[in-house]
Design a protein around this motif. Structure first.
Motif, PDB file in Angstrom:
ATOM      1  N   PHE A 322      40.499 -40.224 -19.638  1.00 44.00           N
ATOM      2  CA  PHE A 322      39.375 -41.058 -19.218  1.00 44.00           C
ATOM      3  C   PHE A 322      39.073 -40.658 -17.784  1.00 44.00           C
ATOM      4  O   PHE A 322      39.916 -40.810 -16.895  1.00 44.00           O
ATOM      5  N   LEU A 323      37.869 -40.155 -17.543  1.00 44.07           N
ATOM      6  CA  LEU A 323      37.548 -39.494 -16.280  1.00 44.07           C
ATOM      7  C   LEU A 323      36.538 -40.311 -15.474  1.00 44.07           C
ATOM      8  O   LEU A 323      35.431 -40.590 -15.943  1.00 44.07           O
ATOM      9  N   VAL A 324      36.939 -40.683 -14.258  1.00 42.38           N
ATOM     10  CA  VAL A 324      36.100 -41.481 -13.369  1.00 42.38           C
ATOM     11  C   VAL A 324      35.825 -40.693 -12.093  1.00 42.38           C
ATOM     12  O   VAL A 324      36.750 -40.198 -11.442  1.00 42.38           O
ATOM     13  N   GLY A 325      34.550 -40.568 -11.748  1.00 42.48           N
ATOM     14  CA  GLY A 325      34.175 -39.901 -10.513  1.00 42.48           C
ATOM     15  C   GLY A 325      33.630 -40.877  -9.489  1.00 42.48           C
ATOM     16  O   GLY A 325      33.383 -42.048  -9.786  1.00 42.48           O
ATOM     17  N   PHE A 326      33.440 -40.393  -8.272  1.00 41.62           N
ATOM     18  CA  PHE A 326      32.823 -41.170  -7.198  1.00 41.62           C
ATOM     19  C   PHE A 326      31.591 -40.432  -6.700  1.00 41.62           C
ATOM     20  O   PHE A 326      31.565 -39.194  -6.689  1.00 41.62           O
ATOM     21  N   VAL A 350      31.646 -44.326  -9.916  1.00 37.91           N
ATOM     22  CA  VAL A 350      31.537 -45.375  -8.902  1.00 37.91           C
ATOM     23  C   VAL A 350      30.636 -44.834  -7.802  1.00 37.91           C
ATOM     24  O   VAL A 350      30.963 -43.832  -7.158  1.00 37.91           O
ATOM     25  N   ALA A 351      29.495 -45.483  -7.586  1.00 36.89           N
ATOM     26  CA  ALA A 351      28.511 -44.975  -6.637  1.00 36.89           C
ATOM     27  C   ALA A 351      28.289 -45.969  -5.510  1.00 36.89           C
ATOM     28  O   ALA A 351      28.329 -47.182  -5.721  1.00 36.89           O
ATOM     29  N   ASN A 352      28.073 -45.424  -4.318  1.00 38.24           N
ATOM     30  CA  ASN A 352      27.721 -46.304  -3.202  1.00 38.24           C
ATOM     31  C   ASN A 352      26.773 -45.598  -2.246  1.00 38.24           C
ATOM     32  O   ASN A 352      26.723 -44.371  -2.170  1.00 38.24           O
ATOM     33  N   GLY A 363      36.004 -47.852   6.871  1.00 36.89           N
ATOM     34  CA  GLY A 363      36.149 -49.302   6.848  1.00 36.89           C
ATOM     35  C   GLY A 363      37.107 -49.789   5.780  1.00 36.89           C
ATOM     36  O   GLY A 363      37.564 -49.030   4.920  1.00 36.89           O
ATOM     37  N   ASP A 364      37.403 -51.080   5.810  1.00 36.15           N
ATOM     38  CA  ASP A 364      38.298 -51.688   4.823  1.00 36.15           C
ATOM     39  C   ASP A 364      37.530 -52.288   3.651  1.00 36.15           C
ATOM     40  O   ASP A 364      38.141 -52.810   2.719  1.00 36.15           O
ATOM     41  N   THR A 365      36.190 -52.238   3.696  1.00 33.35           N
ATOM     42  CA  THR A 365      35.375 -52.782   2.622  1.00 33.35           C
ATOM     43  C   THR A 365      34.541 -51.689   1.972  1.00 33.35           C
ATOM     44  O   THR A 365      34.427 -50.585   2.491  1.00 33.35           O
ATOM     45  N   ASN A 366      33.954 -52.032   0.835  1.00 34.91           N
ATOM     46  CA  ASN A 366      33.052 -51.105   0.153  1.00 34.91           C
ATOM     47  C   ASN A 366      32.038 -51.922  -0.644  1.00 34.91           C
ATOM     48  O   ASN A 366      32.309 -53.076  -1.006  1.00 34.91           O
ATOM     49  N   VAL A 367      30.887 -51.325  -0.904  1.00 34.86           N
ATOM     50  CA  VAL A 367      29.847 -51.939  -1.730  1.00 34.86           C
ATOM     51  C   VAL A 367      29.468 -50.908  -2.787  1.00 34.86           C
ATOM     52  O   VAL A 367      28.878 -49.879  -2.461  1.00 34.86           O
ATOM     53  N   VAL A 368      29.834 -51.156  -4.031  1.00 34.96           N
ATOM     54  CA  VAL A 368      29.674 -50.124  -5.061  1.00 34.96           C
ATOM     55  C   VAL A 368      28.976 -50.672  -6.300  1.00 34.96           C
ATOM     56  O   VAL A 368      28.950 -51.875  -6.548  1.00 34.96           O
ATOM     57  N   THR A 369      28.443 -49.726  -7.065  1.00 29.53           N
ATOM     58  CA  THR A 369      27.970 -50.001  -8.415  1.00 29.53           C
ATOM     59  C   THR A 369      28.730 -49.086  -9.362  1.00 29.53           C
ATOM     60  O   THR A 369      28.869 -47.886  -9.098  1.00 29.53           O
TER      61      THR A 369
END
Length: 408
Positions: A322-326, A350-352, A363-369
């Motif tokens: 199962f392959l997940v990219g960014f 996972v895109a941002n 940073g210590d946070t992220n905002v992703v879709t």
């Protein structure tokens, strides 16, 4: 999950952060834990035992030889009683004593005698925290199976600005929850092998200069840590970063894109889930100079060549994985993400938008879709990177469940 019925032995050592330990005691008590406290003599210089007695509703211990019940040896009784031992704050001195088997006070004798899991939250001056002796002692304790909660960064009581602040009580409570959740077999990734890539790569120009990017590896390390907490056997392939290896995670350090490619390919066949969050260089210098390139008048032309597209290569070779990219983008985020899923044969991406506040590097946070191959997407608000990792695995597990349903 509340902590009702859990027996927490809180060991408080000397430092200005002792006041946070009092707040921690209160939070644990409110969540139903039975908390007993041991204090060193130095800790009692900052906060009195009466404070902890009031917060815990239990007697506070501090003298090894103050045996109140002749039928029991207090430190052995406490060592056997605890479901978990938490040392917060943990000074460099106490970490050193425990690592080297020195048992000369109530806390160190109890720790030496206990078979309960031990959670350590260090707090000290930033220079002390990175001292080779302290790092070696922490590594020794990690090899015993003790777990650490990383200190925070900021202005310290000594006036320094750096890493060494005791983690907030909420973070320590969260770590305790995670441990007991794992102990209660809340491990949906048990039996799975997870491969995570993290950090930047470095492409050498000459003995002095190189090309790299702003990735710190925090997102990838958070993913590896959460995967391990969910029961997976985790391998972390990382570029050059200044982060501690998560507990029970196998780490492979690499420098260049080519080294990362070779390490990932070597692990790929036996892997179930791949989360490729590293920021790998797309280009490298075509010519690497043996000597430092000297400054000359006019411009310098640097010829670049493509590196191997690791994610695309994994997509080509994919069998059961199962392959997940960014996709870290600054424009047309959704368009690029969806194209990458198809082009590179991904199951999820996972895109941002790196220009968005709270979503960039370091940073210590992220905002992703999170986009699935089916076209479904989940947009997350700004979250701590560990929480992003947890939500990502919820999506992965949901997708795997769907696949199993249709395979029947």
């Amino acid at each position: 999950m509340q902590l009702g019925g859990k027996k927490i032995l809180l060991c408080v050592t000397g430092g200005i952060a002792v006041f946070k330990a009092a707040a921690l005691t209160s939070q644990l008590f409110k969540q139903g834990a039975d908390v007993k406290v041991i204090m060193t003599s130095a800790a009692r210089e900052f906060v009195t035992p009466l404070t902890f007695q009031t917060m815990s509703r239990n007697e506070v211990y501090f003298d090894t030889f103050d045996e109140k019940d002749p039928k029991k040896i207090a430190h052995i009784e406490l060592a056997d009683w605890a479901d978990m031992v938490v040392i917060a704050p943990a000074t460099a001195n106490m970490i050193g004593k425990i690592a080297n088997g020195i048992a000369d006070d109530m806390i160190s004798t109890t720790i030496t005698a206990t078979t309960a899991p031990v959670l350590i939250a260090p707090a000290m001056n930033s220079h002390m925290y990175v001292h080779p002796a302290v790092r070696k002692n922490m590594e020794t304790l990690a090899s015993f199976g003790y777990q650490f909660i990383e200190p925070g960064e900021g202005l310290l009581a000594c006036g320094y600005v750096g890493k060494g602040r005791l983690a907030e009580p909420e973070e320590i409570v969260k770590a305790i929850h995670q441990f007991f959740s794992k102990e209660n077999n809340s491990q949906p990734l048990a039996g799975k092998k997870v491969l995570v890539t993290a950090g930047p790569t470095i492409e050498v120009i000459d003995p002095v200069r190189y090309l790299t990017n702003r990735s710190t590896g925090k997102m990838g390390f958070a993913i590896a840590e959460v995967a391990e907490q969910l029961g997976a056997e985790v391998t972390l392939v990382t570029g050059p970063v200044s982060l501690n290896t998560p507990n029970n995670v196998r780490r492979i350090d690499v420098t260049s894109a080519e080294e990362m490619y070779n390490a990932v390919i070597n692990e790929y066949e036996d892997t179930d889930i791949v989360i490729k969050s590293a920021a790998v260089a797309d280009y490298r210098p075509k010519y690497v100079y043996d000597q430092k390139v000297k400054k000359k008048s006019g411009d310098l032309e640097l010829v670049l060549e493509r590196t191997t597209d690791i994610l695309a290569e994994l997509g080509k070779r994919k069998e059961h994985q199962f392959l997940v990219g960014f996709a870290a983008e600054s424009t047309s985020v959704e368009d690029f993400a969806l194209k990458k899923i198809e082009k590179k044969n991904l199951d999820m991406i996972v895109a941002n938008d790196i220009t968005q506040e709270g979503a960039g590097f370091a940073g210590d946070t992220n905002v992703v879709t999170i986009y699935r191959r089916s076209g479904a997407k989940t947009t997350l608000p700004m979250l701590n990177k560990h929480e992003v990792a947890r939500r990502l695995f919820e999506e992965v597990l949901s997708e795997l469940k769907e696949e199993r349903k249709y395979d029947r």
